[in-house]
Design a protein around this motif. Sequence first.
Motif, PDB file in Angstrom:
ATOM      1  N   VAL A  16      38.025  37.737  38.300  1.00 54.69           N
ATOM      2  CA  VAL A  16      39.380  37.791  37.756  1.00 54.69           C
ATOM      3  C   VAL A  16      39.901  36.384  37.530  1.00 54.69           C
ATOM      4  CG1 VAL A  16      39.963  40.016  38.754  1.00 54.69           C
ATOM      5  CG2 VAL A  16      40.377  37.966  40.075  1.00 54.69           C
ATOM      6  N   TRP A  17      40.873  36.295  36.660  1.00 55.84           N
ATOM      7  CA  TRP A  17      41.522  35.040  36.315  1.00 55.84           C
ATOM      8  C   TRP A  17      40.555  34.053  35.665  1.00 55.84           C
ATOM      9  CZ3 TRP A  17      43.077  36.106  41.751  1.00 55.84           C
ATOM     10  CH2 TRP A  17      44.196  36.931  41.793  1.00 55.84           C
ATOM     11  N   ALA A  18      41.063  32.943  35.228  1.00 54.90           N
ATOM     12  CA  ALA A  18      40.278  31.968  34.477  1.00 54.90           C
ATOM     13  C   ALA A  18      39.254  31.230  35.338  1.00 54.90           C
ATOM     14  CB  ALA A  18      41.209  30.966  33.808  1.00 54.90           C
ATOM     15  N   ASN A  19      39.516  31.103  36.634  1.00 55.77           N
ATOM     16  CA  ASN A  19      38.602  30.334  37.486  1.00 55.77           C
ATOM     17  C   ASN A  19      37.516  31.214  38.112  1.00 55.77           C
ATOM     18  OD1 ASN A  19      40.185  31.741  39.264  1.00 55.77           O
ATOM     19  ND2 ASN A  19      40.794  29.976  40.480  1.00 55.77           N
ATOM     20  N   SER A  20      37.319  32.416  37.597  1.00 52.11           N
ATOM     21  CA  SER A  20      36.249  33.329  38.032  1.00 52.11           C
ATOM     22  C   SER A  20      36.323  33.664  39.524  1.00 52.11           C
ATOM     23  CB  SER A  20      34.881  32.745  37.692  1.00 52.11           C
ATOM     24  OG  SER A  20      34.765  32.565  36.311  1.00 52.11           O
ATOM     25  N   THR A  21      37.499  33.938  40.018  1.00 45.93           N
ATOM     26  CA  THR A  21      37.672  34.346  41.405  1.00 45.93           C
ATOM     27  C   THR A  21      37.070  35.742  41.598  1.00 45.93           C
ATOM     28  OG1 THR A  21      39.727  33.094  41.508  1.00 45.93           O
ATOM     29  CG2 THR A  21      39.380  34.746  43.224  1.00 45.93           C
ATOM     30  N   PRO A  22      36.204  35.938  42.599  1.00 42.85           N
ATOM     31  CA  PRO A  22      35.598  37.262  42.796  1.00 42.85           C
ATOM     32  C   PRO A  22      36.591  38.279  43.343  1.00 42.85           C
ATOM     33  CG  PRO A  22      34.892  35.764  44.523  1.00 42.85           C
ATOM     34  CD  PRO A  22      35.710  34.958  43.554  1.00 42.85           C
ATOM     35  N   LYS A  23      36.360  39.568  43.001  1.00 43.55           N
ATOM     36  CA  LYS A  23      37.242  40.649  43.433  1.00 43.55           C
ATOM     37  C   LYS A  23      36.414  41.911  43.671  1.00 43.55           C
ATOM     38  CE  LYS A  23      40.722  43.781  41.628  1.00 43.55           C
ATOM     39  NZ  LYS A  23      41.530  44.151  40.470  1.00 43.55           N
ATOM     40  N   ILE A  24      36.714  42.627  44.749  1.00 46.01           N
ATOM     41  CA  ILE A  24      36.139  43.939  45.033  1.00 46.01           C
ATOM     42  C   ILE A  24      37.294  44.866  45.388  1.00 46.01           C
ATOM     43  CG2 ILE A  24      34.818  45.304  46.704  1.00 46.01           C
ATOM     44  CD1 ILE A  24      32.805  43.133  46.882  1.00 46.01           C
ATOM     45  N   VAL A  42      42.387  49.287  47.844  1.00 45.96           N
ATOM     46  CA  VAL A  42      42.687  47.983  48.439  1.00 45.96           C
ATOM     47  C   VAL A  42      41.847  46.929  47.725  1.00 45.96           C
ATOM     48  CG1 VAL A  42      42.753  46.635  50.562  1.00 45.96           C
ATOM     49  CG2 VAL A  42      43.086  49.108  50.657  1.00 45.96           C
ATOM     50  N   ASP A  43      42.503  45.888  47.185  1.00 48.02           N
ATOM     51  CA  ASP A  43      41.810  44.793  46.502  1.00 48.02           C
ATOM     52  C   ASP A  43      41.506  43.672  47.484  1.00 48.02           C
ATOM     53  OD1 ASP A  43      42.008  46.052  44.022  1.00 48.02           O
ATOM     54  OD2 ASP A  43      43.949  45.134  43.600  1.00 48.02           O
ATOM     55  N   PHE A  44      40.293  43.144  47.398  1.00 43.71           N
ATOM     56  CA  PHE A  44      39.894  41.952  48.150  1.00 43.71           C
ATOM     57  C   PHE A  44      39.594  40.879  47.123  1.00 43.71           C
ATOM     58  CE2 PHE A  44      39.173  45.400  51.025  1.00 43.71           C
ATOM     59  CZ  PHE A  44      39.483  44.891  52.271  1.00 43.71           C
ATOM     60  N   ILE A  45      40.394  39.810  47.113  1.00 41.36           N
ATOM     61  CA  ILE A  45      40.271  38.752  46.116  1.00 41.36           C
ATOM     62  C   ILE A  45      40.054  37.424  46.815  1.00 41.36           C
ATOM     63  CG2 ILE A  45      41.429  37.552  44.225  1.00 41.36           C
ATOM     64  CD1 ILE A  45      42.954  40.134  43.680  1.00 41.36           C
ATOM     65  N   GLY A  46      39.024  36.689  46.378  1.00 40.07           N
ATOM     66  CA  GLY A  46      38.698  35.389  46.958  1.00 40.07           C
ATOM     67  C   GLY A  46      37.342  35.430  47.636  1.00 40.07           C
TER      68      GLY A  46
END
Length: 108
Positions: A16-24, A42-46
């Motif tokens: 997600v986002w421009a810096n390609s942050t991982p998300k599950i 539930v989103d886990f981002i980073g």
Amino acid sequence: MEFKWIVTIKTPETEVWANSTPKITIVVEEITEKQYKESVAVDFIGDEKVANARTVNEWDVVNIKFNLWASEYNWRYFNNVRGWRVDIDKKKPEESVKDGWDFDQLPF
């Protein structure tokens, strides 16, 4: 906040986002005897949070620590559930939790 849930769906990892942050995203269902159970996505981002969420499999009983908040866009509000830690309580519970269904054999 923290609750005990059963994992029903775990989405593939995305960026997600421009810096390609991982998300599950993990969808969990409450543990209860009620006929209609409540579910929450539930989103886990980073990097650290996604690495922690990767250890979870479907039908694991988990404790999820998360934060809730709302975002506003064009005078509309959207709820967000962001997980920051998931601990596995039990790996894949007994067959009775899945009501005897073999979900791998379904045609869809």
